[in-house]
Scaffold this motif. Structure first.
Motif, PDB file in Angstrom:
ATOM      1  N   LYS A  15       0.486  -1.555  -0.163  1.00 18.81           N
ATOM      2  CA  LYS A  15      -0.408   0.178  -0.366  1.00 18.81           C
ATOM      3  C   LYS A  15       0.868   1.016   0.138  1.00 18.81           C
ATOM      4  CE  LYS A  15      -3.702  -2.290   2.374  1.00 18.81           C
ATOM      5  NZ  LYS A  15      -4.616  -2.395   3.388  1.00 18.81           N
ATOM      6  N   THR A  16       0.669   2.238  -0.984  1.00 30.53           N
ATOM      7  CA  THR A  16       1.672   2.711  -1.049  1.00 30.53           C
ATOM      8  C   THR A  16       0.874   4.553  -0.444  1.00 30.53           C
ATOM      9  OG1 THR A  16       0.719   4.294  -3.295  1.00 30.53           O
ATOM     10  CG2 THR A  16       2.740   2.477  -2.589  1.00 30.53           C
ATOM     11  N   LYS A  17       1.283   5.128   0.115  1.00 32.48           N
ATOM     12  CA  LYS A  17       0.765   6.679  -0.307  1.00 32.48           C
ATOM     13  C   LYS A  17       0.078   7.425  -0.923  1.00 32.48           C
ATOM     14  CE  LYS A  17       2.316  11.770   2.160  1.00 32.48           C
ATOM     15  NZ  LYS A  17       3.133  12.464   2.103  1.00 32.48           N
ATOM     16  N   HIS A  18       0.074   7.036  -2.161  1.00 30.41           N
ATOM     17  CA  HIS A  18      -0.488   7.595  -2.948  1.00 30.41           C
ATOM     18  C   HIS A  18      -2.312   6.445  -3.450  1.00 30.41           C
ATOM     19  CE1 HIS A  18      -1.743   8.968  -6.723  1.00 30.41           C
ATOM     20  NE2 HIS A  18      -2.091   7.654  -7.436  1.00 30.41           N
ATOM     21  N   SER A  19      -1.975   5.345  -2.641  1.00 33.41           N
ATOM     22  CA  SER A  19      -3.072   5.033  -2.920  1.00 33.41           C
ATOM     23  C   SER A  19      -4.354   5.184  -1.636  1.00 33.41           C
ATOM     24  CB  SER A  19      -3.538   2.873  -2.460  1.00 33.41           C
ATOM     25  OG  SER A  19      -3.447   3.073  -1.658  1.00 33.41           O
ATOM     26  N   ALA A  25      -9.176  10.847  -1.331  1.00 28.23           N
ATOM     27  CA  ALA A  25      -9.954  12.604  -2.154  1.00 28.23           C
ATOM     28  C   ALA A  25     -11.305  12.252  -1.970  1.00 28.23           C
ATOM     29  CB  ALA A  25      -8.820  12.259  -3.315  1.00 28.23           C
ATOM     30  N   LYS A  26     -10.964  10.946  -2.879  1.00 24.56           N
ATOM     31  CA  LYS A  26     -13.003   9.655  -2.929  1.00 24.56           C
ATOM     32  C   LYS A  26     -13.326   9.997  -1.521  1.00 24.56           C
ATOM     33  CE  LYS A  26     -14.939   6.440  -4.198  1.00 24.56           C
ATOM     34  NZ  LYS A  26     -15.130   5.024  -5.286  1.00 24.56           N
ATOM     35  N   LEU A  27     -13.428   9.964  -0.315  1.00 24.19           N
ATOM     36  CA  LEU A  27     -14.294   9.967   0.949  1.00 24.19           C
ATOM     37  C   LEU A  27     -13.957  11.337   1.019  1.00 24.19           C
ATOM     38  CD1 LEU A  27     -12.329   7.864   3.090  1.00 24.19           C
ATOM     39  CD2 LEU A  27     -14.946   7.596   2.109  1.00 24.19           C
ATOM     40  N   LYS A  28     -13.332  12.814   0.577  1.00 20.28           N
ATOM     41  CA  LYS A  28     -13.534  13.918   0.637  1.00 20.28           C
ATOM     42  C   LYS A  28     -14.726  14.060  -0.457  1.00 20.28           C
ATOM     43  CE  LYS A  28      -8.914  15.956   2.353  1.00 20.28           C
ATOM     44  NZ  LYS A  28      -7.514  16.549   1.737  1.00 20.28           N
ATOM     45  N   TYR A  99     -21.074   5.159   5.954  1.00 19.88           N
ATOM     46  CA  TYR A  99     -21.071   6.943   6.527  1.00 19.88           C
ATOM     47  C   TYR A  99     -20.440   7.840   7.435  1.00 19.88           C
ATOM     48  CZ  TYR A  99     -24.969   6.291   2.382  1.00 19.88           C
ATOM     49  OH  TYR A  99     -24.855   6.051   1.303  1.00 19.88           O
ATOM     50  N   ASP A 100     -20.145   7.215   8.469  1.00 17.66           N
ATOM     51  CA  ASP A 100     -19.422   7.773   9.899  1.00 17.66           C
ATOM     52  C   ASP A 100     -17.933   7.328   9.211  1.00 17.66           C
ATOM     53  OD1 ASP A 100     -18.817   8.358  12.913  1.00 17.66           O
ATOM     54  OD2 ASP A 100     -17.911   6.696  13.144  1.00 17.66           O
ATOM     55  N   ASN A 101     -17.355   6.597   8.121  1.00 18.49           N
ATOM     56  CA  ASN A 101     -16.319   6.415   7.998  1.00 18.49           C
ATOM     57  C   ASN A 101     -16.235   7.434   6.655  1.00 18.49           C
ATOM     58  OD1 ASN A 101     -15.194   4.184   9.630  1.00 18.49           O
ATOM     59  ND2 ASN A 101     -15.810   2.780   7.624  1.00 18.49           N
ATOM     60  N   ILE A 102     -17.652   8.333   6.470  1.00 16.48           N
ATOM     61  CA  ILE A 102     -17.471   9.307   4.966  1.00 16.48           C
ATOM     62  C   ILE A 102     -17.076  10.593   5.961  1.00 16.48           C
ATOM     63  CG2 ILE A 102     -18.492  10.693   3.921  1.00 16.48           C
ATOM     64  CD1 ILE A 102     -19.195   7.215   2.566  1.00 16.48           C
ATOM     65  N   VAL A 122      -5.526  14.100   9.456  1.00 17.84           N
ATOM     66  CA  VAL A 122      -5.044  15.421  10.701  1.00 17.84           C
ATOM     67  C   VAL A 122      -4.794  16.721  10.442  1.00 17.84           C
ATOM     68  CG1 VAL A 122      -4.107  13.659  11.855  1.00 17.84           C
ATOM     69  CG2 VAL A 122      -2.807  14.444  10.825  1.00 17.84           C
ATOM     70  N   GLN A 123      -4.466  17.493  11.262  1.00 19.00           N
ATOM     71  CA  GLN A 123      -4.769  19.709  11.158  1.00 19.00           C
ATOM     72  C   GLN A 123      -4.157  19.733  10.036  1.00 19.00           C
ATOM     73  OE1 GLN A 123      -6.996  21.101  11.843  1.00 19.00           O
ATOM     74  NE2 GLN A 123      -8.452  19.642  12.944  1.00 19.00           N
ATOM     75  N   ASN A 124      -2.311  19.113  10.458  1.00 21.84           N
ATOM     76  CA  ASN A 124      -1.353  19.047   8.937  1.00 21.84           C
ATOM     77  C   ASN A 124      -1.885  18.415   7.759  1.00 21.84           C
ATOM     78  OD1 ASN A 124      -0.579  17.298  10.237  1.00 21.84           O
ATOM     79  ND2 ASN A 124       1.306  17.720  11.110  1.00 21.84           N
ATOM     80  N   GLU A 125      -2.458  18.137   7.386  1.00 20.46           N
ATOM     81  CA  GLU A 125      -2.886  16.980   6.345  1.00 20.46           C
ATOM     82  C   GLU A 125      -2.116  15.674   6.839  1.00 20.46           C
ATOM     83  OE1 GLU A 125      -5.567  17.171   3.622  1.00 20.46           O
ATOM     84  OE2 GLU A 125      -6.134  18.654   5.113  1.00 20.46           O
TER      85      GLU A 125
END
Length: 133
Positions: A15-19, A25-28, A99-102, A122-125
């Motif tokens: 698993k990579t940071k990109h995945s 991004a999809k959750l956002k 929906y809680d995960n989203i 977290v706050q600093n992305e």
């Protein structure tokens, strides 16, 4: 013979940071598109009890049960099949967790494990790991 089987094994995909960034991004996007209130277990129980008391027509999506299902679907912004299952008393915890995960931007890393780890923004992305209780 032993070499034959060893060559056929597929390498384990890391698993990579990109995945994770793609999943976040999809959750956002899903969180931004979400219309209505967020689903809770209490809400699911309330709609199930209303449907059960409304009419005893064996889980058919007709009449008063249909109105209740449509109200649930519109008010909480959930899919039709999810609303039907909730009105019929199925899969409450799965839909609430989804929906809680989203809502909280959590990505289950290993859904088959009982004690799942979640990655949250977290706050600093950056990323933080926490154990699910």
């Amino acid at each position: 013979m032993a070499n034959y089987y060893e060559e056929d094994e597929e390498p384990v995909k890391k698993k990579t940071k990109h995945s994770y960034e793609t999943k976040l991004a999809k959750l956002k996007e899903l969180r931004d598109k979400h219309k209505g209130e967020w689903l809770t277990i209490e809400t699911c129980n309330d709609y199930y009890n209303r449907a059960k008391a409304a009419s005893p027509n064996d889980c058919q999506d007709i009449g008063e049960r249909r109105k209740i299902r449509m109200e649930l679907q519109e008010k909480y912004g959930i899919a039709e099949i999810e609303a039907i299952n909730i009105v019929n008393g199925f899969r409450f915890s799965e839909y609430v967790q989804k929906y809680d995960n989203i809502k909280n931007l959590r990505i289950p890393s290993e859904p088959s494990l009982a004690d799942r780890q979640y990655i949250t923004v977290v706050q600093n992305e950056g990323y933080s790991f926490e154990e699910k209780d």
